[in-house]
Scaffold this motif. Structure first.
Motif, short mmCIF file in Angstrom:
data_model
loop_
_atom_site.label_atom_id
_atom_site.label_comp_id
_atom_site.label_asym_id
_atom_site.label_seq_id
_atom_site.Cartn_x
_atom_site.Cartn_y
_atom_site.Cartn_z
N VAL A 44 0.86 -1.19 0.00
CA VAL A 44 0.00 0.00 0.00
C VAL A 44 0.89 1.24 0.00
CG1 VAL A 44 -1.78 1.24 1.30
CG2 VAL A 44 -1.76 -1.26 1.30
N LEU A 45 0.45 2.27 -0.73
CA LEU A 45 1.20 3.52 -0.79
C LEU A 45 0.47 4.56 0.07
CD1 LEU A 45 3.73 4.19 -2.50
CD2 LEU A 45 2.19 5.17 -4.21
N LYS A 46 1.15 5.10 1.09
CA LYS A 46 0.49 6.06 1.99
C LYS A 46 1.27 7.36 2.04
CE LYS A 46 -1.36 2.51 5.08
NZ LYS A 46 -1.20 1.82 6.35
N ASP A 47 0.58 8.44 2.40
CA ASP A 47 1.30 9.71 2.59
C ASP A 47 1.76 9.82 4.05
OD1 ASP A 47 -0.88 10.41 4.11
OD2 ASP A 47 -1.72 11.82 2.66
N ASP A 48 2.34 10.97 4.40
CA ASP A 48 2.90 11.14 5.75
C ASP A 48 1.84 11.01 6.84
OD1 ASP A 48 5.25 11.52 4.56
OD2 ASP A 48 5.21 13.72 4.63
N GLN A 49 0.61 11.35 6.50
CA GLN A 49 -0.48 11.27 7.50
C GLN A 49 -1.13 9.88 7.55
OE1 GLN A 49 -0.45 14.35 5.47
NE2 GLN A 49 0.77 15.00 7.24
N GLY A 50 -0.65 8.98 6.73
CA GLY A 50 -1.21 7.62 6.72
C GLY A 50 -2.39 7.48 5.78
N ILE A 78 -4.25 6.63 2.40
CA ILE A 78 -3.88 5.74 1.28
C ILE A 78 -3.90 6.52 -0.03
CG2 ILE A 78 -4.59 3.70 -0.04
CD1 ILE A 78 -5.58 2.50 2.60
N LEU A 79 -2.76 6.52 -0.71
CA LEU A 79 -2.65 7.22 -2.00
C LEU A 79 -2.87 6.27 -3.18
CD1 LEU A 79 0.59 9.28 -1.27
CD2 LEU A 79 -1.77 10.10 -1.18
N GLY A 80 -2.68 4.99 -2.92
CA GLY A 80 -2.79 3.99 -3.99
C GLY A 80 -1.93 2.78 -3.63
N GLY A 81 -1.32 2.18 -4.63
CA GLY A 81 -0.51 0.99 -4.37
C GLY A 81 0.75 0.99 -5.20
N VAL A 82 1.68 0.15 -4.77
CA VAL A 82 2.93 0.01 -5.53
C VAL A 82 3.13 -1.47 -5.81
CG1 VAL A 82 4.34 0.00 -3.39
CG2 VAL A 82 5.41 0.49 -5.58
N GLU A 83 3.58 -1.75 -7.01
CA GLU A 83 3.82 -3.14 -7.39
C GLU A 83 5.21 -3.25 -8.02
OE1 GLU A 83 0.46 -5.20 -8.87
OE2 GLU A 83 1.63 -6.56 -10.14
N SER A 84 5.98 -4.20 -7.53
CA SER A 84 7.28 -4.44 -8.16
C SER A 84 7.22 -5.82 -8.82
CB SER A 84 8.40 -4.41 -7.13
OG SER A 84 8.28 -5.49 -6.25
N PHE A 85 7.95 -5.98 -9.89
CA PHE A 85 7.94 -7.28 -10.58
C PHE A 85 9.31 -7.60 -11.14
CE2 PHE A 85 7.38 -5.44 -14.90
CZ PHE A 85 6.90 -4.18 -14.56
N ARG A 86 9.67 -8.88 -10.99
CA ARG A 86 10.99 -9.34 -11.43
C ARG A 86 10.82 -10.28 -12.61
NH1 ARG A 86 14.71 -11.04 -6.69
NH2 ARG A 86 14.55 -8.78 -6.49
N ASP A 87 11.60 -10.03 -13.63
CA ASP A 87 11.57 -10.87 -14.82
C ASP A 87 12.22 -12.22 -14.48
OD1 ASP A 87 11.80 -12.03 -17.30
OD2 ASP A 87 12.58 -10.25 -18.30
N LEU A 88 11.47 -13.30 -14.64
CA LEU A 88 11.99 -14.63 -14.27
C LEU A 88 12.45 -15.44 -15.48
CD1 LEU A 88 9.35 -15.76 -11.59
CD2 LEU A 88 11.57 -14.72 -11.20
N ARG A 89 12.53 -14.80 -16.64
CA ARG A 89 12.90 -15.58 -17.83
C ARG A 89 14.27 -16.24 -17.68
NH1 ARG A 89 11.32 -11.36 -22.49
NH2 ARG A 89 11.92 -9.96 -20.80
N ALA A 90 15.24 -15.46 -17.18
CA ALA A 90 16.59 -16.02 -17.04
C ALA A 90 16.59 -17.15 -16.01
CB ALA A 90 17.57 -14.92 -16.63
#
Lengths: 444, 129
Positions: free
Chosen positions: A93-99, A101-113
């Motif tokens: 979850v993506l939050k501002d300084d006051q807590g 909720i601004l939205g979300g963050v997603e990270s992804f790793r390429d697993l092809r190798a």
């Protein structure tokens, strides 16, 4: 500054606002998805990211609903060129300084190798469908191509469930007869009269119900291979008939007066020691030497324990595909339990254990409670449970220790059982804490 | 009404629209559980689908569809009603209906599609609820 930082990270990262529109999209995300940042910003994340779970179970949506992050979930994306790319995604979850909720963050790793490496390792660890990387099995694999090129009779010995038929298939598939049939016949399952008609076939009128000619397995295997399983179980009378086939390459179907010539290559398998049966006068010596031209002895699973993790992985993948489940592995406790178990039923028993666990386990890791009852208590294996965390070194140490106990301290036999050089064993014992006190050990 | 599914390969709900003379005559939603590209394509052909409008699609599935003479308009996104209206009005090539990353070399309108004015045909949309 924040943008430069995100662009340095090798994993793809994007953020969304509360309307699922993309607000940031780093360089790695551009490379993996084949979509430029300018095109992605402001668009709905599912139209950009396009994963296999966008519709059925969006990870980011679940994280925003529960507040719980999702770590390393493996899915695939379909990029702009229509390529399926395996990725491991994590969400937060993506939050501002006051807590707020601004939205979300997603990270992804390429697993092809990673997947490519995994595929290469899997290829190295199997030979014609036989899964193994133990030295003792590697030696057998090295012999098979040469054996396949010849026409000699092959005897495959090994306990039940060690893969004798798989080896026979591998030899046939590498041989010159591979375009012809491999015909199998289990000699132990049939009484003499039935075995005879199955093997040699019969002519119409040979007996009451023989209304038309029926070719035997030898005829079906013409130009190909005949695999006789459980050869040690055939009667002395059948042994004589089989000896004639091997000696003269001819046989007579039941009710026929004309001999038929066969050119089928004969492979035989047994879970008994034919040599011992010969000594006990239960198997003809002349037939034994006819069959025993090339002998392959398949080791039991307890003699190649290093293959157990590989086989577990193979069976998990197999049953995941078959049953549409998402079981990723066995727990360390289960692995430890399986590593110390003796597997009287060998690989077939291990397969049955994993299949049993699949019935009880709904996903994630196979735990102790998913194993068959006889495996849940460690006393069944005749050894105390090991409570220390099992690292590779610890596992190695345990195996050496157990083998030393079994072989009463005879290090030559231990090295042979573990498939390592004696000097390697001495070195490993020196560096580990394996110093058993065997007062009556047979030091060799 | 939902949006077009982002990935055809895993879509199971399909919105079938029957058109005549560029006018939507009827529509229905069908559920197709498929285990392989072959089974999905066979079910689509069985339903008499001529044109498939969808989001991202993997190459093996796209090739299978093209082999089966289903005209494919991939990389389409947006609300289904708006997409159908745009299709009938021949304005589906507007940027708001294109998935990001759709370029000329692998864009929807380079798979042999030409909007056939004045002819009745069935089209199929994936539906994203």
């Amino acid at each position: 500054m924040q943008k430069e930082l995100l662009d340095c990270i090798p994993d793809g990262i994007f953020t969304v606002d509360n309307n699922w529109c993309i607000r940031s999209f780093n360089k790695a995300a551009e490379q993996i998805t084949n979509i430029e940042q300018a095109e992605a910003i402001g668009r709905r994340c599912c139209d950009v990211f396009r994963t296999s779970i966008c519709e059925s179970g969006c990870a980011l949506k679940r994280t925003l609903a529960t507040g719980q992050p999702i770590i390393n979930k493996v899915v695939y994306i379909v990029n702009a060129k229509g390529a399926k790319i395996p990725v491991s995604i994590s969400t937060a979850v993506l939050k501002d300084d006051q807590g707020n909720i601004l939205g979300g963050v997603e990270s992804f790793r390429d697993l092809r190798a990673v997947e490519e490496l995994h595929r290469q390792v899997q290829e190295q660890n199997q030979f014609a469908g036989i899964i193994a990387h133990s030295p003792v099995m590697r030696k057998i694999f090295d012999l098979l191509p040469a054996i396949a090129q010849g026409q000699s009779t092959v005897l495959i010995e090994g306990e039940s469930g060690t893969g004798k038929e798989l080896v026979a298939k591998a030899i046939h598939n590498m041989s010159r007869q591979r375009s012809k049939k491999l015909v199998a016949l289990n000699c132990g399952a049939l009484p003499d009269t039935l075995l005879e008609s199955e093997l040699f076939g019969y002519k119409a009128g040979a007996f009451t119900d023989a209304r038309k000619d029926k070719p035997g397995r030898l005829a079906l295997a013409q130009d190909g291979t005949l695999f006789l399983d459980e050869i040690g179980d055939i009667s002395p009378a059948m042994q004589v008939r089989l000896l004639r086939v091997l000696q003269e390459k001819t046989y007579e179907p039941l009710g026929s007066l004309e001999p038929v010539t066969t050119n089928a290559r004969i492979m035989a398998a047994t879970n008994k020691s034919l040599e011992k049966l010969v000594r006990e006068n239960r198997f003809r010596e002349d037939l034994f030497y006819r069959i025993h031209v090339i002998r392959i002895e398949l080791p039991s699973l307890r003699k190649r324990r290093e293959d157990i993790p590989l086989l577990i992985e193979h069976f998990i993948t197999h049953f995941n595909c078959l049953q549409g489940k998402d079981i990723c592995d066995v727990s360390p406790d289960v692995l430890r339990r399986l590593m110390e178990y003796d597997f009287p039923g060998n690989i077939r028993e291990l397969q049955n254990i994993i299949e049993h666990a699949f019935v009880l386990c709904q996903g994630g890791l196979i735990e102790m409670q998913h194993l068959p009852p006889q495996l849940r208590s460690s006393s069944a294996a005749g050894s105390a449970p090991i409570t220390i965390p099992m690292t590779l070194n610890a596992m190695e140490e345990t195996m050496i220790h157990e083998s030393l106990k079994r072989n009463k301290g005879n290090k030559t036999r231990v090295a042979k059982e573990l498939g390592i050089n004696p000097s390697t064993l001495f070195r490993k014992m020196k560096t580990s804490k394996t110093r058993p006190d065997f007062s009556n050990s047979e030091e060799v | 009404m939902g949006r077009v599914s982002p990935v055809l390969d895993v879509a199971t709900r399909f919105w079938i629209v029957h058109c005549e003379e560029n006018i939507q005559v009827s529509h229905q939603e069908v559920l197709i559980e498929h285990s392989s590209p072959n089974s999905l394509v066979a079910d689509l052909r069985h339903s008499g689908v001529d044109i498939l409008i969808c989001g991202a699609v993997s190459q093996p599935l796209l090739q299978e569809l093209l082999r089966s003479k289903v005209q494919v308009l991939p990389h389409i996104c947006g609300n289904i009603v708006e997409v159908v209206s745009a299709f009938l009005a021949d304005t589906l090539d507007q940027p708001e209906f294109k998935m990001p990353g759709c370029r000329a070399d692998h864009c929807s309108f380079h798979h042999g599609y030409r909007h056939r004015h004045g002819r009745g045909h069935k089209i199929r949309h994936q539906k994203n609820i």
